[in-house]
Motif scaffolding. Structure first.
Motif, PDB file in Angstrom:
ATOM      1  N   ARG A  59       0.849  -1.191   0.000  1.00  0.00           N
ATOM      2  CA  ARG A  59       0.000   0.000   0.000  1.00  0.00           C
ATOM      3  C   ARG A  59       0.880   1.235   0.000  1.00  0.00           C
ATOM      4  N   GLY A  60       0.701   2.100  -0.988  1.00  0.00           N
ATOM      5  CA  GLY A  60       1.501   3.315  -1.049  1.00  0.00           C
ATOM      6  C   GLY A  60       1.331   4.194   0.175  1.00  0.00           C
ATOM      7  N   LYS A  61       0.097   4.272   0.663  1.00  0.00           N
ATOM      8  CA  LYS A  61      -0.176   5.119   1.832  1.00  0.00           C
ATOM      9  C   LYS A  61       0.587   4.626   3.052  1.00  0.00           C
ATOM     10  N   THR A  62       0.644   3.295   3.213  1.00  0.00           N
ATOM     11  CA  THR A  62       1.381   2.725   4.344  1.00  0.00           C
ATOM     12  C   THR A  62       2.865   3.022   4.223  1.00  0.00           C
ATOM     13  N   GLY A  63       3.396   2.911   3.000  1.00  0.00           N
ATOM     14  CA  GLY A  63       4.799   3.220   2.789  1.00  0.00           C
ATOM     15  C   GLY A  63       5.116   4.659   3.134  1.00  0.00           C
ATOM     16  N   ALA A  64       4.205   5.562   2.745  1.00  0.00           N
ATOM     17  CA  ALA A  64       4.397   6.980   3.051  1.00  0.00           C
ATOM     18  C   ALA A  64       4.384   7.219   4.554  1.00  0.00           C
ATOM     19  N   GLU A  65       3.494   6.512   5.264  1.00  0.00           N
ATOM     20  CA  GLU A  65       3.417   6.662   6.723  1.00  0.00           C
ATOM     21  C   GLU A  65       4.684   6.167   7.412  1.00  0.00           C
ATOM     22  N   LEU A  66       5.394   5.263   6.746  1.00  0.00           N
ATOM     23  CA  LEU A  66       6.638   4.727   7.303  1.00  0.00           C
ATOM     24  C   LEU A  66       7.854   5.555   6.897  1.00  0.00           C
ATOM     25  N   GLY A  67       7.617   6.662   6.191  1.00  0.00           N
ATOM     26  CA  GLY A  67       8.702   7.581   5.874  1.00  0.00           C
ATOM     27  C   GLY A  67       9.131   7.633   4.425  1.00  0.00           C
ATOM     28  N   MET A  68       8.516   6.806   3.556  1.00  0.00           N
ATOM     29  CA  MET A  68       8.875   6.854   2.138  1.00  0.00           C
ATOM     30  C   MET A  68       8.286   8.089   1.474  1.00  0.00           C
ATOM     31  N   GLU A  69       8.892   8.499   0.387  1.00  0.00           N
ATOM     32  CA  GLU A  69       8.319   9.575  -0.422  1.00  0.00           C
ATOM     33  C   GLU A  69       7.032   9.042  -1.036  1.00  0.00           C
ATOM     34  N   ARG A  70       5.925   9.791  -0.906  1.00  0.00           N
ATOM     35  CA  ARG A  70       4.604   9.258  -1.238  1.00  0.00           C
ATOM     36  C   ARG A  70       4.479   8.816  -2.693  1.00  0.00           C
ATOM     37  N   ALA A  71       4.960   9.611  -3.621  1.00  0.00           N
ATOM     38  CA  ALA A  71       4.831   9.234  -5.025  1.00  0.00           C
ATOM     39  C   ALA A  71       5.559   7.925  -5.309  1.00  0.00           C
ATOM     40  N   GLN A  72       6.757   7.783  -4.745  1.00  0.00           N
ATOM     41  CA  GLN A  72       7.529   6.554  -4.940  1.00  0.00           C
ATOM     42  C   GLN A  72       6.777   5.348  -4.369  1.00  0.00           C
ATOM     43  N   ALA A  73       6.218   5.516  -3.180  1.00  0.00           N
ATOM     44  CA  ALA A  73       5.469   4.438  -2.540  1.00  0.00           C
ATOM     45  C   ALA A  73       4.239   4.061  -3.363  1.00  0.00           C
ATOM     46  N   ASP A  74       3.577   5.062  -3.939  1.00  0.00           N
ATOM     47  CA  ASP A  74       2.396   4.797  -4.761  1.00  0.00           C
ATOM     48  C   ASP A  74       2.753   4.050  -6.048  1.00  0.00           C
ATOM     49  N   TYR A  75       3.887   4.390  -6.640  1.00  0.00           N
ATOM     50  CA  TYR A  75       4.306   3.667  -7.848  1.00  0.00           C
ATOM     51  C   TYR A  75       4.557   2.192  -7.529  1.00  0.00           C
ATOM     52  N   MET A  76       5.092   1.915  -6.358  1.00  0.00           N
ATOM     53  CA  MET A  76       5.271   0.524  -5.945  1.00  0.00           C
ATOM     54  C   MET A  76       3.911  -0.169  -5.822  1.00  0.00           C
ATOM     55  N   GLY A  77       2.932   0.563  -5.306  1.00  0.00           N
ATOM     56  CA  GLY A  77       1.578   0.019  -5.210  1.00  0.00           C
ATOM     57  C   GLY A  77       0.992  -0.311  -6.579  1.00  0.00           C
ATOM     58  N   MET A  78       1.297   0.517  -7.573  1.00  0.00           N
ATOM     59  CA  MET A  78       0.824   0.249  -8.934  1.00  0.00           C
ATOM     60  C   MET A  78       1.397  -1.067  -9.447  1.00  0.00           C
ATOM     61  N   MET A  79       2.672  -1.333  -9.129  1.00  0.00           N
ATOM     62  CA  MET A  79       3.282  -2.596  -9.557  1.00  0.00           C
ATOM     63  C   MET A  79       2.588  -3.782  -8.885  1.00  0.00           C
ATOM     64  N   ALA A  80       2.168  -3.588  -7.643  1.00  0.00           N
ATOM     65  CA  ALA A  80       1.462  -4.661  -6.936  1.00  0.00           C
ATOM     66  C   ALA A  80       0.152  -5.005  -7.632  1.00  0.00           C
ATOM     67  N   THR A  81      -0.556  -4.001  -8.142  1.00  0.00           N
ATOM     68  CA  THR A  81      -1.826  -4.275  -8.834  1.00  0.00           C
ATOM     69  C   THR A  81      -1.588  -5.052 -10.129  1.00  0.00           C
ATOM     70  N   VAL A  82      -0.444  -4.826 -10.759  1.00  0.00           N
ATOM     71  CA  VAL A  82      -0.124  -5.560 -11.986  1.00  0.00           C
ATOM     72  C   VAL A  82       0.107  -7.036 -11.669  1.00  0.00           C
ATOM     73  N   MET A  83       0.800  -7.322 -10.589  1.00  0.00           N
ATOM     74  CA  MET A  83       1.018  -8.712 -10.177  1.00  0.00           C
ATOM     75  C   MET A  83      -0.321  -9.404  -9.929  1.00  0.00           C
ATOM     76  N   ASN A  84      -1.242  -8.729  -9.258  1.00  0.00           N
ATOM     77  CA  ASN A  84      -2.559  -9.307  -9.002  1.00  0.00           C
ATOM     78  C   ASN A  84      -3.329  -9.528 -10.300  1.00  0.00           C
TER      79      ASN A  84
END
Length: 242
Positions: A59-84
């Motif tokens: 979840r990009g939002k969770t990554g951002a809450e843990l200190g990641m840059e939000r846009a970067q975390a959201d792009y990782m979330g997009m990759m997760a949806t592709v795997m699904n």
């Protein structure tokens, strides 16, 4: 087709639903069960597009809450949806349902780029189209993606498949025994009552485009087919003038 309530649908499947009781990752038996329900609906002749979430992986939002840059975390979330999306495509094609995966972020070796007219043509030819990669932009949820794609392809309804939740309640029924289940709501009700069906951006976009939603329990087998055939299950959320 003439007896069906909805002829073209968007099915929104959360990432968590694909994890089953594991709570994380992709659980093949659950995906197989979902694929069979989709096949039952597809066999009726309805045109089906699917939007997958990615919360079972990231979840990009969770990554951002843990200190990641939000846009970067959201792009990782997009990759997760592709795997699904790819796992669901595999499950559907194993039982004879033709599918295409389209992604908002280009990755041509594994999926088509999202092209609206091409997606509609696939639907008209009887293929299930799986939209992955969210909107292609950070800060937007897959709920918003569902509404955006529904508006773009002219879907009759968004079916929001929930995990062991049979509709929208006034409060969490697992925590509040006085919680009341709503049979029908408007998008404005959802926003004003802060019912948390979708994020506010998605709810507002649904309201602005007069898009109908049905929130129902996906874990009860046959429910996707029942909704398409017009059976009154779950909660229906409509625009003010529907």
């Amino acid at each position: 087709m003439t007896n069906l309530k909805y002829k073209r649908i968007i099915l929104k499947i959360s990432g968590e639903a694909l994890a089953g009781d594991q709570g994380f990752g992709i659980y093949p038996p659950v995906i197989s069960s979902i694929a069979k329900q989709i096949k039952d609906a597809h066999d009726l002749g309805v045109e089906i597009a699917i939007v997958c979430g990615g919360g079972n992986i990231w979840r990009g939002k969770t990554g951002a809450e843990l200190g990641m840059e939000r846009a970067q975390a959201d792009y990782m979330g997009m990759m997760a949806t592709v795997m699904n999306a790819l796992s669901l495509q595999d499950a559907l094609e194993q039982i004879g349902v033709p599918t295409r995966v389209q992604t908002s972020v280009e990755m041509r070796q594994i999926a088509e780029p999202y092209i609206r007219r091409k997606a509609i043509r696939h639907l008209e030819k009887g293929r299930v189209v799986i939209f992955a990669g969210g909107t292609g932009n950070p800060y937007f949820s897959t709920d918003t993606t569902s509404v955006l794609r529904a508006a773009e392809i002219g879907a009759d309804v968004i079916l929001m498949a929930k995990n062991d939740v049979d509709g929208v309640y006034s409060a969490d029924p697992n925590k509040d025994q006085t919680a009341v289940k709503y049979e029908e709501l408007t998008h404005l009700d959802v926003i004003n009552k802060q019912l948390g069906v979708m994020d506010t951006t998605a709810s507002s976009l649904s309201m602005d485009n007069n898009i109908t939603l049905v929130v129902f329990n996906m874990n009860q087998e046959g429910n996707i087919k029942k909704v398409i055939e017009g059976e009154n299950i779950g909660t229906t959320i409509k625009g003010e003038n529907k």
